[in-house]
Design a protein around this motif. Structure first.
Motif, PDB file in Angstrom:
ATOM      1  N   ASP A 163       0.415   0.881 -10.252  1.00 32.59           N
ATOM      2  CA  ASP A 163       1.388   1.633 -11.044  1.00 32.59           C
ATOM      3  C   ASP A 163       2.741   1.650 -10.384  1.00 32.59           C
ATOM      4  OD1 ASP A 163      -0.552   2.321 -12.906  1.00 32.59           O
ATOM      5  OD2 ASP A 163      -0.992   4.247 -11.939  1.00 32.59           O
ATOM      6  N   ARG A 164       2.763   1.618  -9.036  1.00 27.94           N
ATOM      7  CA  ARG A 164       4.005   1.756  -8.298  1.00 27.94           C
ATOM      8  C   ARG A 164       4.738   0.433  -8.111  1.00 27.94           C
ATOM      9  NH1 ARG A 164       0.655   4.941  -4.756  1.00 27.94           N
ATOM     10  NH2 ARG A 164       0.680   3.140  -3.422  1.00 27.94           N
ATOM     11  N   ILE A 165       4.055  -0.678  -8.240  1.00 29.53           N
ATOM     12  CA  ILE A 165       4.708  -1.971  -8.039  1.00 29.53           C
ATOM     13  C   ILE A 165       5.444  -2.345  -9.314  1.00 29.53           C
ATOM     14  CG2 ILE A 165       4.366  -4.426  -7.576  1.00 29.53           C
ATOM     15  CD1 ILE A 165       1.907  -3.620  -5.938  1.00 29.53           C
ATOM     16  N   SER A 166       6.727  -2.453  -9.195  1.00 30.61           N
ATOM     17  CA  SER A 166       7.499  -2.802 -10.383  1.00 30.61           C
ATOM     18  C   SER A 166       7.579  -4.325 -10.492  1.00 30.61           C
ATOM     19  CB  SER A 166       8.892  -2.196 -10.305  1.00 30.61           C
ATOM     20  OG  SER A 166       9.593  -2.736  -9.213  1.00 30.61           O
ATOM     21  N   THR A 167       7.574  -4.787 -11.705  1.00 30.54           N
ATOM     22  CA  THR A 167       7.714  -6.221 -11.938  1.00 30.54           C
ATOM     23  C   THR A 167       9.114  -6.486 -12.457  1.00 30.54           C
ATOM     24  OG1 THR A 167       6.817  -5.973 -14.156  1.00 30.54           O
ATOM     25  CG2 THR A 167       5.276  -6.548 -12.411  1.00 30.54           C
ATOM     26  N   ALA A 194       0.807  -1.224   0.000  1.00 27.45           N
ATOM     27  CA  ALA A 194       0.000   0.000   0.000  1.00 27.45           C
ATOM     28  C   ALA A 194       0.839   1.271   0.000  1.00 27.45           C
ATOM     29  CB  ALA A 194      -0.946   0.007   1.207  1.00 27.45           C
ATOM     30  N   LEU A 195       2.081   1.197   0.450  1.00 27.58           N
ATOM     31  CA  LEU A 195       2.904   2.402   0.559  1.00 27.58           C
ATOM     32  C   LEU A 195       4.024   2.464  -0.482  1.00 27.58           C
ATOM     33  CD1 LEU A 195       3.256   2.607   4.460  1.00 27.58           C
ATOM     34  CD2 LEU A 195       1.478   3.562   2.973  1.00 27.58           C
ATOM     35  N   VAL A 196       4.001   1.598  -1.465  1.00 35.30           N
ATOM     36  CA  VAL A 196       5.052   1.592  -2.483  1.00 35.30           C
ATOM     37  C   VAL A 196       5.115   2.965  -3.154  1.00 35.30           C
ATOM     38  CG1 VAL A 196       5.801   0.610  -4.700  1.00 35.30           C
ATOM     39  CG2 VAL A 196       4.894  -0.884  -2.899  1.00 35.30           C
ATOM     40  N   GLY A 197       6.300   3.568  -3.116  1.00 40.38           N
ATOM     41  CA  GLY A 197       6.504   4.860  -3.761  1.00 40.38           C
ATOM     42  C   GLY A 197       5.906   6.045  -3.030  1.00 40.38           C
ATOM     43  N   ARG A 198       5.269   5.822  -1.906  1.00 37.98           N
ATOM     44  CA  ARG A 198       4.613   6.898  -1.149  1.00 37.98           C
ATOM     45  C   ARG A 198       5.657   7.714  -0.407  1.00 37.98           C
ATOM     46  NH1 ARG A 198      -0.304   5.863   0.688  1.00 37.98           N
ATOM     47  NH2 ARG A 198      -0.314   4.985  -1.380  1.00 37.98           N
ATOM     48  N   PHE A 202       8.256  -1.419   3.223  1.00 39.80           N
ATOM     49  CA  PHE A 202       7.038  -1.094   2.476  1.00 39.80           C
ATOM     50  C   PHE A 202       7.340  -0.518   1.090  1.00 39.80           C
ATOM     51  CE2 PHE A 202       5.275  -0.824   6.858  1.00 39.80           C
ATOM     52  CZ  PHE A 202       4.231  -1.728   6.706  1.00 39.80           C
ATOM     53  N   GLN A 203       8.625  -0.334   0.770  1.00 36.36           N
ATOM     54  CA  GLN A 203       9.049   0.286  -0.482  1.00 36.36           C
ATOM     55  C   GLN A 203       8.531   1.713  -0.612  1.00 36.36           C
ATOM     56  OE1 GLN A 203       8.736  -2.389  -3.953  1.00 36.36           O
ATOM     57  NE2 GLN A 203       8.206  -4.000  -2.490  1.00 36.36           N
ATOM     58  N   ALA A 204       8.370   2.367   0.538  1.00 35.21           N
ATOM     59  CA  ALA A 204       7.955   3.764   0.551  1.00 35.21           C
ATOM     60  C   ALA A 204       9.148   4.635   0.177  1.00 35.21           C
ATOM     61  CB  ALA A 204       7.441   4.143   1.940  1.00 35.21           C
ATOM     62  N   LEU A 205       8.862   5.846  -0.218  1.00 29.64           N
ATOM     63  CA  LEU A 205       9.898   6.809  -0.569  1.00 29.64           C
ATOM     64  C   LEU A 205      10.166   7.681   0.656  1.00 29.64           C
ATOM     65  CD1 LEU A 205      11.712   8.245  -2.649  1.00 29.64           C
ATOM     66  CD2 LEU A 205       9.725   9.648  -3.227  1.00 29.64           C
ATOM     67  N   THR A 206      11.110   7.250   1.492  1.00 30.75           N
ATOM     68  CA  THR A 206      11.417   8.068   2.662  1.00 30.75           C
ATOM     69  C   THR A 206      12.135   9.317   2.175  1.00 30.75           C
ATOM     70  OG1 THR A 206      13.446   6.814   3.081  1.00 30.75           O
ATOM     71  CG2 THR A 206      11.477   6.183   4.329  1.00 30.75           C
TER      72      THR A 206
END
Length: 187
Positions: A182-186, A99-103, A131-135
């Motif tokens: 959109d934010r989840i990369s494959t 839920a927080l990918v790229g956030r 979470f792959q968030a953008l800190t």
């Protein structure tokens, strides 16, 4: 832009909550935002005994929805035994993994002295890295001496907030929000 602050403090009033509220206020001075503040001290008893997301009461589920759908998170915790508080971590244990990918996430913390300042780099950044968030590039740490009661004093921490926001504004004003898919990369 929807901005959600999360204070991991277990007490009311709280220096951590005061710091998060001040950061939210200053974000609002630079950008057109709708902000809200989630306080673990208020909702903690509602989710403390839950082991699954399905077992959460409505107020805890609402807090999770706010966190998962925010355009920007401002999260902070007091230093408790060299880390974040247990209920802060328990709240984020319920956040959906992607839920927080790229956030964008602005990290903050409070503690009794300067020796606790590395919590941002050694505890919070790895949590949101999971979470792959953008800190955001700069976090904000405030010690007891930076407050007059529960009011943040003018000085170095106030300047640090301004600098953290200055460095974050190009990222925050970049444009629209992506959807989780959109934010989840494959690979």
């Amino acid at each position: 832009m929807r901005v959600v602050g999360v204070s991991g403090s277990l007490h009311e009033p709280s220096k951590t909550t005061a710091l998060i509220a001040e950061i939210l206020r200053r974000v609002g001075a630079h950008l057109d935002v709708e902000s809200s503040l989630i306080e673990v001290a208020s909702i903690g008893p509602a989710f403390a005994g839950a082991l699954t997301r399905d077992a959460l009461p409505p107020e805890a589920r609402d807090a999770l929805e706010q966190i998962e759908t925010a355009d920007l998170l401002v999260v902070g915790t007091p230093v408790y035994r060299a880390s974040y508080t247990g209920l802060f971590k328990h709240l984020f244990d319920f956040v959906e993994q992607y839920a927080l990918v790229g956030r964008p996430v602005l990290l903050a913390a409070t503690g009794g002295g300067e020796r606790h300042a590395l919590i941002i780099e050694h505890q919070l950044r790895p949590l949101f890295g999971f979470f792959q968030a953008l800190t955001l590039p700069l976090g904000v740490y405030a010690s007891t001496s930076d407050f007059d009661g529960y009011v943040l004093r003018e000085g170095s921490v106030s300047e640090r907030i301004d600098l953290a926001l200055e460095r974050a504004l190009p990222i925050l004003s970049h444009g629209g929000r992506e959807t989780p898919s959109d934010r989840i990369s494959t690979w």
